[in-house]
Enzyme design. Structure first.
Site, short mmCIF file in Angstrom:
data_model
loop_
_atom_site.label_atom_id
_atom_site.label_comp_id
_atom_site.label_asym_id
_atom_site.label_seq_id
_atom_site.Cartn_x
_atom_site.Cartn_y
_atom_site.Cartn_z
N ASP A 8 0.85 -1.19 0.00
CA ASP A 8 0.00 0.00 0.00
C ASP A 8 0.89 1.24 0.00
O ASP A 8 1.82 1.34 0.81
CB ASP A 8 -0.91 0.02 1.23
CG ASP A 8 -2.01 -1.03 1.16
OD1 ASP A 8 -2.07 -1.77 0.15
OD2 ASP A 8 -2.81 -1.11 2.11
N ASP A 125 -15.53 -3.66 -2.36
CA ASP A 125 -15.07 -3.25 -1.03
C ASP A 125 -16.26 -3.25 -0.09
O ASP A 125 -17.14 -2.38 -0.18
CB ASP A 125 -14.42 -1.87 -1.11
CG ASP A 125 -13.25 -1.85 -2.09
OD1 ASP A 125 -12.57 -2.89 -2.20
OD2 ASP A 125 -13.03 -0.83 -2.75
#
Length: 233
Positions: A8, A125
């Protein structure tokens, strides 16, 4: 079963968040060096541009390009891909799969992309059974299965991300299979080889692992060995 180590990105650094919360950031260092370590064991990784997810446009593609150039890794990347130009730029730098979140629900946009590019992937998500939008900041009104029934008409590759599990090391969601022969990759809370076995039993073809690797909770080598055994049947 495939294992995708995750990187990330925030402000050019490798970080992890807790349940997607920006204020919970923990920095792990140089993403290129981390990717080089991963490249000794795998040939593909999962990258998320967190700045891009929060701001609505990719902010770390130069870092992604460096990772590809310096490691030779195949990369799937998500975070802020909400315009045709942004997606095109990602493919120009050598990305294999662009992952769409919120913007995938614009089916005209999605159809244009799938007509033009290969490897388009959609991330579902999920929080409380519904799709979260705008970098997970807002909870949407559409149920995950309803979204999937629409999106499966355009793509056959998905990432299922459990927001409540992301970065928690608490294990994986109990998910009943609701898809057919589409490729489904799981992300969120994976912290053991047993998690991978459970996900394979539920029909997932891949798993994304992040914090568990960074914190030394599990070794990538061990996860890859389990995945290899699962592929053999």
């Amino acid at each position: 079963m495939e294992v995708y180590p995750a990187i990330d990105l925030m402000k050019g650094r490798a970080v992890r968040l807790y349940r997607g919360r920006r204020e919970s950031v923990k920095v792990y260092g140089d993403p290129v060096k981390i990717a080089q370590g991963f490249s000794e064991l795998v040939d593909k990784i999962h990258v998320v541009d967190l700045d891009g997810a929060f701001e609505g446009r990719p902010r770390n593609l130069e870092v992604v390009e460096r990772i590809i150039e310096e490691t030779g890794l195949r990369v799937q990347v998500g975070g802020g891909f909400r315009t045709y130009e942004a997606v095109g730029r990602a493919y120009e730098v050598g990305v294999e799969n662009v992952i769409l979140g919120t913007k995938a629900l614009d089916t005209a946009f999605l159809e244009r992309l799938t007509d033009e590019f290969g490897g388009i992937t959609v991330s579902l998500d999920v929080k409380d059974g519904r799709i979260a939008v705008k970098g997970w900041v807002e909870e949407g009104s559409i149920k995950v299965r309803d979204a999937f029934e629409i999106l499966r008409n355009y793509v056959n590759r998905f990432v299922y991300t459990s927001i409540e599990r992301d970065g928690t090391l608490t294990g994986v969601d109990e998910i009943g299979r609701f898809w057919g022969d589409e490729e489904f990759i799981y992300a969120g809370g994976v912290s053991s080889a047993e998690d991978i076995v459970r996900l394979a039993e539920r029909g997932f073809s891949g798993v994304i692992v992040g914090k568990a690797l960074y914190e030394g909770v599990v070794k990538l080598e061990d996860l890859l060995e389990v995945a290899k055994c699962l592929r053999r049947g």
